[in-house]
Design a protein around this motif. Sequence first.
Motif, mmCIF file in Angstrom:
data_model
loop_
_atom_site.group_PDB
_atom_site.id
_atom_site.type_symbol
_atom_site.label_atom_id
_atom_site.label_comp_id
_atom_site.label_asym_id
_atom_site.label_seq_id
_atom_site.Cartn_x
_atom_site.Cartn_y
_atom_site.Cartn_z
ATOM 1 N N GLU A 61 0.651 -1.262 -0.062
ATOM 2 C CA GLU A 61 0.133 0.021 -0.067
ATOM 3 C C GLU A 61 0.851 1.144 0.006
ATOM 4 O O GLU A 61 1.902 1.121 0.514
ATOM 5 N N LYS A 62 0.313 2.250 -0.475
ATOM 6 C CA LYS A 62 1.052 3.542 -0.555
ATOM 7 C C LYS A 62 0.185 4.693 0.047
ATOM 8 O O LYS A 62 0.205 6.033 0.167
ATOM 9 N N GLY A 63 -0.862 4.202 0.703
ATOM 10 C CA GLY A 63 -1.812 5.140 1.595
ATOM 11 C C GLY A 63 -3.166 4.453 1.948
ATOM 12 O O GLY A 63 -3.297 3.224 1.392
ATOM 13 N N ASN A 109 -13.615 -4.046 -2.491
ATOM 14 C CA ASN A 109 -12.921 -2.879 -1.567
ATOM 15 C C ASN A 109 -11.869 -3.044 -0.680
ATOM 16 O O ASN A 109 -12.004 -2.562 0.439
ATOM 17 N N THR A 110 -11.004 -4.206 -1.075
ATOM 18 C CA THR A 110 -9.996 -4.541 -0.225
ATOM 19 C C THR A 110 -8.527 -4.571 -1.111
ATOM 20 O O THR A 110 -8.757 -4.874 -2.098
ATOM 21 N N GLY A 111 -7.608 -4.820 -0.371
ATOM 22 C CA GLY A 111 -6.303 -5.076 -1.206
ATOM 23 C C GLY A 111 -5.866 -6.471 -0.829
ATOM 24 O O GLY A 111 -4.653 -6.796 -0.928
ATOM 25 N N GLU A 188 7.040 13.284 3.551
ATOM 26 C CA GLU A 188 7.491 12.566 4.695
ATOM 27 C C GLU A 188 6.240 11.643 5.016
ATOM 28 O O GLU A 188 6.414 10.410 5.476
ATOM 29 N N SER A 189 5.052 12.253 4.931
ATOM 30 C CA SER A 189 3.589 11.475 5.362
ATOM 31 C C SER A 189 3.469 10.445 4.337
ATOM 32 O O SER A 189 3.039 9.018 4.745
ATOM 33 N N LEU A 194 3.621 4.214 3.262
ATOM 34 C CA LEU A 194 4.145 2.945 2.442
ATOM 35 C C LEU A 194 4.025 1.597 3.346
ATOM 36 O O LEU A 194 4.513 1.665 4.424
ATOM 37 N N LYS A 195 3.351 0.540 2.784
ATOM 38 C CA LYS A 195 3.525 -0.533 3.361
ATOM 39 C C LYS A 195 3.634 -1.828 2.546
ATOM 40 O O LYS A 195 3.105 -1.772 1.616
ATOM 41 N N ALA A 196 4.649 -2.601 3.162
ATOM 42 C CA ALA A 196 5.269 -3.846 2.065
ATOM 43 C C ALA A 196 3.842 -4.789 2.302
ATOM 44 O O ALA A 196 3.013 -4.866 3.133
ATOM 45 N N ALA A 197 3.954 -5.583 1.093
ATOM 46 C CA ALA A 197 2.965 -6.517 1.029
ATOM 47 C C ALA A 197 3.386 -7.695 2.093
ATOM 48 O O ALA A 197 4.331 -8.224 2.529
#
Length: 254
Positions: A61-63, A109-111, A188-189, A194-197
């Motif tokens: 994810e990037k947000g 509506n999910t990742g 910076e935000s 950012l969140k890895a798989a």
Amino acid sequence: MSATQNQRYDDEISLIDLAATFVKRRRIFYVVFLACILAGIAYAFVTEETFQYTSLIQVAEKGADEFLEPPATTIATLESRWLPEQEVAYLSENEENLPFTTSFENPENTGLIRLISESPLKHAEDVKTVHRYLVEQVQQRHNALLEREKKSLERRMRSIEQSIDVLKSGQDSGQVLAEAFDRKTKLESDLEALKAAETLVLARQGAEKIGPARILIITLATILGLIGGVFSAFFAEFLALVRSQVAASNEANE
């Protein structure tokens, strides 16, 4: 009563005639009926019980509700590239096709990406091997996308920091400097968001068996036996009448 009416009634078959024909050919009915039931029982108990195996991946994810790659794109790659690679590898190593199928889902509506396979217990390790490979491919792809996005954000931050240093030494640059700090804060935000798989579940076996439905198979075999037995009985009578007519016609010609 006219001759035409008599002819019509003579050609009709009564229920008594049908019952008499069925009783006459009942042994054929019994044979077909029992054969269908026995075949159904054999199929129901010889066919291996299967279980569902599920893996679950959370894409990078990037947000909030923003993904580095849409789940649908990742699924398309799974279906057209990574799964076929495993099928070819299994065929090459075992000289037979992969003994189970694997499908992919993206809950609305999910990742999340769900990998689903149905397989007998004896192929459980093969399922885990395939799922592990597919999950690793997704993670590697998304980690690469994550690293690229991270470098892009860091490069933009360095550029803004350089601009801030220049603006600090200038005159009447307060508004521009404030905007530069805002952009830096936003980057910076974004970097922190950012969140890895992540692999949430790997080839988890379902608690309940999904096949075969033995009662249903035996019930269908019984129904098929009844229908097939009745048809076979009357068809045998039909063949006997045809042979009789042919024999009588041959005798008359002689």
